[in-house]
Design an enzyme around this catalytic site. Sequence first.
Site, PDB file in Angstrom:
ATOM      1  CB  THR A 221       1.856   2.328  15.281  1.00 22.33           C
ATOM      2  OG1 THR A 221       1.126   3.232  14.452  1.00 22.33           O
ATOM      3  CG2 THR A 221       1.317   2.385  16.696  1.00 22.33           C
TER       4      THR A 221
ATOM      5  CD  GLU B 107      -1.413  -0.120   3.662  1.00 22.63           C
ATOM      6  OE1 GLU B 107      -2.173   0.851   3.754  1.00 22.63           O
ATOM      7  OE2 GLU B 107      -1.430  -1.088   4.434  1.00 22.63           O
TER       8      GLU B 107
ATOM      9  CB  CYS C 221      -2.394  -4.433   6.600  1.00 21.40           C
ATOM     10  SG  CYS C 221      -1.995  -2.769   7.126  1.00 21.40           S
TER      11      CYS C 221
ATOM     12  CB  SER D  76      -7.698  -0.215   7.331  1.00 21.38           C
ATOM     13  OG  SER D  76      -7.167  -0.377   8.609  1.00 21.38           O
TER      14      SER D  76
ATOM     15  CG  ASN E 265       1.902  -1.512  10.814  1.00 17.50           C
ATOM     16  OD1 ASN E 265       1.974  -2.608  10.245  1.00 17.50           O
ATOM     17  ND2 ASN E 265       0.790  -0.801  10.870  1.00 17.50           N
TER      18      ASN E 265
ATOM     19  CG  HIS F  85      -2.263  -6.700  10.529  1.00 20.91           C
ATOM     20  ND1 HIS F  85      -1.053  -6.382   9.972  1.00 20.91           N
ATOM     21  CD2 HIS F  85      -2.914  -5.522  10.736  1.00 20.91           C
ATOM     22  CE1 HIS F  85      -0.968  -5.065   9.832  1.00 20.91           C
ATOM     23  NE2 HIS F  85      -2.084  -4.526  10.288  1.00 20.91           N
TER      24      HIS F  85
HETATM   25  N1  CAA Z   1       2.403   2.719  30.790  1.00 18.34           N
HETATM   26  C1  CAA Z   1       1.761   1.641  30.269  1.00 18.34           C
HETATM   27  N2  CAA Z   1       0.698   1.756  29.424  1.00 18.34           N
HETATM   28  C2  CAA Z   1       0.279   2.985  29.096  1.00 18.34           C
HETATM   29  C3  CAA Z   1       0.885   4.154  29.615  1.00 18.34           C
HETATM   30  C4  CAA Z   1       1.993   3.977  30.495  1.00 18.34           C
HETATM   31  N3  CAA Z   1       2.647   5.031  31.021  1.00 18.34           N
HETATM   32  N4  CAA Z   1       0.245   5.218  29.122  1.00 18.34           N
HETATM   33  C5  CAA Z   1      -0.749   4.753  28.328  1.00 18.34           C
HETATM   34  N5  CAA Z   1      -0.733   3.401  28.310  1.00 18.34           N
HETATM   35  C6  CAA Z   1      -1.611   2.490  27.580  1.00 18.34           C
HETATM   36  C7  CAA Z   1      -3.066   2.952  27.574  1.00 18.34           C
HETATM   37  O1  CAA Z   1      -3.721   2.632  28.805  1.00 18.34           O
HETATM   38  C8  CAA Z   1      -3.596   2.191  26.395  1.00 18.34           C
HETATM   39  O2  CAA Z   1      -3.847   0.852  26.803  1.00 18.34           O
HETATM   40  P1  CAA Z   1      -5.260   0.144  26.427  1.00 18.34           P
HETATM   41  O3  CAA Z   1      -5.223  -0.010  24.932  1.00 18.34           O
HETATM   42  O4  CAA Z   1      -5.221  -1.133  27.159  1.00 18.34           O
HETATM   43  O5  CAA Z   1      -6.360   1.076  26.843  1.00 18.34           O
HETATM   44  C9  CAA Z   1      -2.397   2.140  25.433  1.00 18.34           C
HETATM   45  O6  CAA Z   1      -1.255   2.514  26.218  1.00 18.34           O
HETATM   46  C10 CAA Z   1      -2.520   3.087  24.253  1.00 18.34           C
HETATM   47  O7  CAA Z   1      -2.681   4.387  24.744  1.00 18.34           O
HETATM   48  P2  CAA Z   1      -3.910   5.326  24.283  1.00 18.34           P
HETATM   49  O8  CAA Z   1      -5.220   4.643  24.534  1.00 18.34           O
HETATM   50  O9  CAA Z   1      -3.682   6.659  24.898  1.00 18.34           O
HETATM   51  O10 CAA Z   1      -3.807   5.387  22.710  1.00 18.34           O
HETATM   52  P3  CAA Z   1      -2.782   6.159  21.778  1.00 18.34           P
HETATM   53  O11 CAA Z   1      -3.055   7.599  21.760  1.00 18.34           O
HETATM   54  O12 CAA Z   1      -1.366   5.729  22.055  1.00 18.34           O
HETATM   55  O13 CAA Z   1      -3.176   5.590  20.348  1.00 18.34           O
HETATM   56  C11 CAA Z   1      -3.627   4.045  18.632  1.00 18.34           C
HETATM   57  C12 CAA Z   1      -3.192   4.202  20.086  1.00 18.34           C
HETATM   58  C13 CAA Z   1      -5.025   4.666  18.472  1.00 18.34           C
HETATM   59  C14 CAA Z   1      -3.682   2.587  18.276  1.00 18.34           C
HETATM   60  C15 CAA Z   1      -2.612   4.789  17.731  1.00 18.34           C
HETATM   61  O14 CAA Z   1      -1.337   4.238  17.920  1.00 18.34           O
HETATM   62  C16 CAA Z   1      -2.963   4.728  16.265  1.00 18.34           C
HETATM   63  O15 CAA Z   1      -3.805   5.471  15.779  1.00 18.34           O
HETATM   64  N6  CAA Z   1      -2.269   3.838  15.502  1.00 18.34           N
HETATM   65  C17 CAA Z   1      -2.461   3.710  14.070  1.00 18.34           C
HETATM   66  C18 CAA Z   1      -3.713   2.936  13.705  1.00 18.34           C
HETATM   67  C19 CAA Z   1      -3.597   1.467  14.019  1.00 18.34           C
HETATM   68  O16 CAA Z   1      -2.524   0.903  14.131  1.00 18.34           O
HETATM   69  N7  CAA Z   1      -4.762   0.805  14.117  1.00 18.34           N
HETATM   70  C20 CAA Z   1      -4.800  -0.625  14.358  1.00 18.34           C
HETATM   71  C21 CAA Z   1      -6.000  -1.282  13.683  1.00 18.34           C
HETATM   72  S1  CAA Z   1      -6.033  -0.879  11.935  1.00 18.34           S
HETATM   73  C22 CAA Z   1      -4.895  -1.959  11.259  1.00 18.34           C
HETATM   74  O17 CAA Z   1      -4.550  -2.936  11.849  1.00 18.34           O
HETATM   75  C23 CAA Z   1      -4.336  -1.628   9.926  1.00 18.34           C
HETATM   76  C24 CAA Z   1      -2.993  -1.019  10.094  1.00 18.34           C
HETATM   77  O18 CAA Z   1      -1.984  -1.709  10.092  1.00 18.34           O
HETATM   78  C25 CAA Z   1      -2.914   0.428  10.282  1.00 18.34           C
END
Ligand code: CAA
Length: 387
Positions: A155, A82, A114, A308, A275, A236
Site C-alpha cells: 500500500t 506527513e 492523511c 490516523s 497511497n 480517503h
Molecule cells: N485473491 C483475492 N483476495 C485475496 C486473496 C486472493 N488470492 N488473498 C487475500 N485476499 C484478500 C483477503 O481476503 C482480504 O480481504 P478482506 O479485507 O475482505 O478480508 C484482503 O485481501 C487483505 O488481505 P489480508 O486480510 O490478509 O490483509 P493484509 O495482510 O494484506 O493487510 C492491511 C491489509 C492490514 C490493510 C495492510 O495492507 C496494511 O497494514 N496497510 C497499511 C495500513 C492502512 O492502509 N490502513 C488503512 C486505514 S488507516 C488510514 O487510512 C491512514 C493511512 O493512509 C495509512
Amino acid sequence: MTNMTIGIEKLSFYVPKHYISLTTMAEHHGIDPAKFSRGIGQDKIAMPSHDEDVVTLAAEAAQPIIDAVGSDDIDTLIFATETGIDHSKAAGIYVHRLLGMNPRCRVVEMKQACYSATAALQMAAGYVARKPSAKVLIIAADVSRYDLDSSGEATQGCGAVAMLVSNDAKILSLDTVSGLFTEDIMDFWRPNYRKTPLVDGKYSALRYLNALAESWTDYQQQGGRDFTSIDRFCYHLPFSRLGVKAHSHLAKLNGAKLDNVQITDGMAYNRVVGNCYTASLYLSLISTLENADQDLTGQAVGLFSYGSGAVAEFFSGVVQEGYQDHLMTTHHQKLLDDRAALSYDAYLNLWHAPDPQNGEAYAPEPAARGRYRLVSIDEHKRHYDTA
Ligand code: CAA
C-alpha cells in the site's frame, strides 16, 4: 469575477515516472497477484527517484496552476504533508521560491497524518470568506513508505495534489456544513526518529470505518445532505478496497441501496498511484471528475477525510457548470501513461534512498522526469533547482 462561490478553482496532480507493478511485487513474494488487485484493490505503486521528494512533487503539481493564474493574488500557501523534510522550516518555502511566487505571501506547513489537506481546505475557505479577493494555494504531498516485507508494503505510493481555493470556484463549491470526529488512538504513527510508520493495519481499517460512521452522523446532525441526495462519494484511499468497504458501510448505515458507480471513477487514479496519504482523497476527487463519462455539473460530491491518530471529517460540495474546461485531464493522463515499470531490484534501490544525517555532501544522480529536482544536500542544507 463571474462566480462568487467559495471552493476549488483549480486542481492539479503530479506523480513521478517510476512505479512498481503489484504483479512484480506479488511474484517476488510468491503470492497470488489477485491478493493485491482484488484483495486490496491496487495495481501500481508510484516511487520517487533519489532526486525527488515532497518539495519537488509539490512544485510539479502546483506549476500548471501558477502558469494559468500567476501568483499575484495568492497570499497564502499551505503545504500539507506527513513526510516533512525539516522539523522547523516549512517545505512550502522551497516550493514558493521554485515557483517564483510573490514574496507577499504567508507559507505554513500542516500535519495530521492523511487528514491535514482537509484542514487546509476548510481554513482556506474560511479565510477566503473573510477576504474574498484572496486566493490560497494548498499543496498536499506525501511519500507513503512501509517496511519491506510488511503487510503495508503493497500500500505504498507517492504523489502531490495542488488546489487553488478562491471565491471563484470553477470546479467544486464547498458546502459550509461538515461532520467532525477526533479520537486519540494508535493505529498508525511515525515517531520523529523513524523513516517508516508503525501501524496496526487491521485495527486502523476498523477505526477508519468507525470514524466514517461518526463523522457522517455529525454531518447529518449539522444539517448535511441526505445519503440519497449525494451523487458521488470520494473516500480517503490508502488502498481502493477500503473505499469499497467504506461505501458499503455508509450505505448500510443509511438503509440505502449500494451503488458502486458512485465510487468507481474516483478509484481509477488511486489504483495506479498507490497511497499518497493526505493527497489521496483529492486524487480521488480528480479521478472522479476526470474519469466520469457523464457531465457531473450540479451533482453533489461527498468527501470523507481520515488521518490516523485520528481525525476524520465528512463534507460535501457541488460540481460547477463548465468545470470540464478547468480540469487538466489530458496532462494528468499523460503523466500516468508515460511511466516506466521497475524491476523488484530497481524498486529496492529507490526504496533505500540515501539519507545523509551528518551534513556530509550528497548529490543524487539526475533521474526526475519533471522540471524540479533535489540537486544536493550539504552542510545540512537541501538544494533544489530546475532540471
Ligand atoms: N485473491 C483475492 N483476495 C485475496 C486473496 C486472493 N488470492 N488473498 C487475500 N485476499 C484478500 C483477503 O481476503 C482480504 O480481504 P478482506 O479485507 O475482505 O478480508 C484482503 O485481501 C487483505 O488481505 P489480508 O486480510 O490478509 O490483509 P493484509 O495482510 O494484506 O493487510 C492491511 C491489509 C492490514 C490493510 C495492510 O495492507 C496494511 O497494514 N496497510 C497499511 C495500513 C492502512 O492502509 N490502513 C488503512 C486505514 S488507516 C488510514 O487510512 C491512514 C493511512 O493512509 C495509512
